[in-house]
Design an enzyme around this catalytic site. Structure first.
Site, PDB file in Angstrom:
ATOM      1  N   GLU A 105      32.884  37.878  58.080  1.00  0.00           N
ATOM      2  CA  GLU A 105      32.902  38.031  56.637  1.00  0.00           C
ATOM      3  C   GLU A 105      34.326  37.964  56.103  1.00  0.00           C
ATOM      4  O   GLU A 105      35.255  38.463  56.728  1.00  0.00           O
ATOM      5  CB  GLU A 105      32.255  39.364  56.265  1.00  0.00           C
ATOM      6  N   CYS A 118      40.634  39.382  51.995  1.00  0.00           N
ATOM      7  CA  CYS A 118      40.493  40.265  53.143  1.00  0.00           C
ATOM      8  C   CYS A 118      39.867  39.438  54.266  1.00  0.00           C
ATOM      9  O   CYS A 118      38.729  38.985  54.141  1.00  0.00           O
ATOM     10  CB  CYS A 118      39.602  41.434  52.739  1.00  0.00           C
ATOM     11  N   CYS A 125      34.007  44.427  66.857  1.00  0.00           N
ATOM     12  CA  CYS A 125      35.203  45.200  67.185  1.00  0.00           C
ATOM     13  C   CYS A 125      34.867  46.132  68.344  1.00  0.00           C
ATOM     14  O   CYS A 125      33.768  46.675  68.420  1.00  0.00           O
ATOM     15  CB  CYS A 125      35.652  46.025  65.976  1.00  0.00           C
ATOM     16  N   CYS A 129      35.206  53.109  65.938  1.00  0.00           N
ATOM     17  CA  CYS A 129      35.519  54.241  65.060  1.00  0.00           C
ATOM     18  C   CYS A 129      34.199  54.646  64.400  1.00  0.00           C
ATOM     19  O   CYS A 129      33.468  53.793  63.883  1.00  0.00           O
ATOM     20  CB  CYS A 129      36.543  53.848  64.003  1.00  0.00           C
ATOM     21  N   CYS A 132      32.959  53.341  60.897  1.00  0.00           N
ATOM     22  CA  CYS A 132      33.101  51.914  60.557  1.00  0.00           C
ATOM     23  C   CYS A 132      31.899  51.137  61.076  1.00  0.00           C
ATOM     24  O   CYS A 132      31.575  51.186  62.269  1.00  0.00           O
ATOM     25  CB  CYS A 132      34.387  51.367  61.169  1.00  0.00           C
ATOM     26  N   GLY A 177      37.210  43.498  62.803  1.00  0.00           N
ATOM     27  CA  GLY A 177      38.044  43.408  63.994  1.00  0.00           C
ATOM     28  C   GLY A 177      39.336  44.190  63.941  1.00  0.00           C
ATOM     29  O   GLY A 177      39.745  44.689  62.888  1.00  0.00           O
ATOM     30  N   CYS A 351      34.967  48.215  52.158  1.00  0.00           N
ATOM     31  CA  CYS A 351      35.477  48.563  53.485  1.00  0.00           C
ATOM     32  C   CYS A 351      34.399  49.143  54.364  1.00  0.00           C
ATOM     33  O   CYS A 351      33.681  50.034  53.961  1.00  0.00           O
ATOM     34  CB  CYS A 351      36.507  49.673  53.359  1.00  0.00           C
TER      35      CYS A 351
END
Ligand code: SAH
Length: 374
Positions: A105, A118, A125, A129, A132, A177, A351
């Site tokens: 994306e 962005c 990834c 976390c 996320c 990522g 985000c």
């Protein structure tokens, strides 16, 4: 909201050189191998990145013999849209197909006087976390430098086609990522972003956001001088270990000196700390006080990020008054503190919401075991 259907560009033909991802030194190496003069590299970067001319035959100031060589070996393909959506606030999100059945994306965020793109650096990834959604997808693969810079090319074409004179003035590597886990490709792509013969953006307008991979941070200070944002999210190791598991490997006593080294070695005057506000987890007065002590003496700007929830997360967002009180404490202690405006939420473009809408190949329904060493 608009939607565009497109096809996957399919697997890359074997052996082609991805010219779009070669920065100055990469192209000079290639031209040395081809027996060409180094200055040709400038001309080629201008054709590719400034004029967006990808057909070597059309590069009229290159010798015919060089055009022929490039034609024979070059591999130039842009990512292709699977869908594109525009938020009510003007934020535009594309799901872009790469050549291997994967998609990432890319989000364009218009603001007064500027437009920030962005971009993603990996499919998925490995860092997991807890807050996320990309981490929940697991790691699939690194993007090549051409695929990273290809997102700028794609966005420029798509924005030009809108006819609203919206432009990319800033780039943040805050998509899917961990940029520093894909070090060489990210450095080559950011070199092209700041290269006056390619994208020509100022170093202040290109930002790598990292979870804080300490050895890579030292290497970055030697290799690239773009702005640095670090995802801190906690003022002490016990809490950061929980929120950002890689902290167990690279704790704050190692991370903070690596960040100070970055400021000392580069033209930048501060680190941008990102701090996601998680209700009852890291948003108390005591956390703000500890943060103030911890960052004492480090030139810092702090960006508080309202948490964007996603299905299955155990966290929830701090209430607005809590975020304001937290910001107030930091500001009174002398830290420039901003609260990130959440953009594109209605299109899952905010985000942490950048989890591919298609399930990436080799990774269906489970975490990949092919996590890279970080
Ligand atoms: N791997 C890089 C880039 C990640 S995304 C890094 O860790 O910095 C950019 C920022 O968005 C990071 O600060 C990340 O912590 C934050 N983020 C991720 N998920 C989020 C969520 N659900 N809500 C708010 N911010 C989030």
């Amino acid at each position: 909201m608009s939607s565009t259907a497109a096809t996957d560009p399919g697997p890359a033909p074997a052996g082609g050189v991805e010219l779009l991802g070669l920065d100055e030194s990469g192209l000079q190496r290639l031209f040395a191998e081809l027996g060409e003069k180094p200055f040709r590299s400038k001309q080629l970067r201008q054709w590719l990145h400034q004029r967006q001319v990808f057909d070597p035959e059309a590069m009229t100031d290159l010798a015919k013999s060089l055009r022929g060589k490039l034609q024979a070996m070059a591999e130039i393909r842009l990512p292709q849209p699977i869908f594109d959506r525009e938020s009510e606030d003007g934020t535009r999100k594309w799901l872009l197909a790469l050549g291997s059945g994967n998609a990432v994306e890319t989000v364009y965020i218009p603001e007064r006087g500027r437009g920030t793109l962005c971009v993603s650096s990996q499919v998925g990834c490995a860092l997991d976390c807890g807050f996320c959604s990309t981490g929940k997808q697991g790691f699939n693969r690194n993007l090549s430098a051409a695929e990273i810079i290809g997102q700028l090319h794609y966005a420029r074409q798509a924005l030009e086609a809108e006819g609203r004179s919206r432009r990319v003035t800033n780039v943040v590597l805050m998509g899917m990522g961990e940029p520093l886990a894909n070090f060489n490709n990210v450095v080559a792509a950011t070199n092209l972003m700041v290269d006056p013969y390619a994208w020509g953006l100022s170093r202040r307008r290109v930002t790598i956001s990292t979870v804080g991979l300490v050895p890579a941070l030292y290497r970055l200070a030697d290799a690239s001088h773009v702005s640095l944002a670090v995802s801190l999210h906690a003022p002490n190791d016990a809490l950061r270990d929980e929120i950002v598991p890689i902290n167990q490997k690279y704790p704050l006593r190692e991370l903070l000196p690596a960040c100070e080294n970055y400021i000392a070695q580069t033209p930048h005057h501060c680190i941008y700390w990102e701090y996601v506000m998680l209700d009852g987890v890291n948003d108390r007065d005591c956390h703000a006080e500890e943060l103030i002590e911890r960052l004492d003496g480090i030139p810092s700007k702090i960006n508080l990020i309202p948490f964007n929830p996603f299905p299955g997360t155990r966290y929830s967002a701090s209430p607005r008054p809590r975020i304001l009180a937290f910001a107030d404490k930091l500001q009174k202690a002398g830290f420039i503190t901003t609260i990130r405006r959440t953009r594109g939420q209605d299109i899952d473009g905010a985000c942490g919401q950048l989890v591919g809408q298609v399930i990436n190949r080799r990774n269906r329904g489970k975490k990949s075991k092919q996590s890279p060493a970080v």
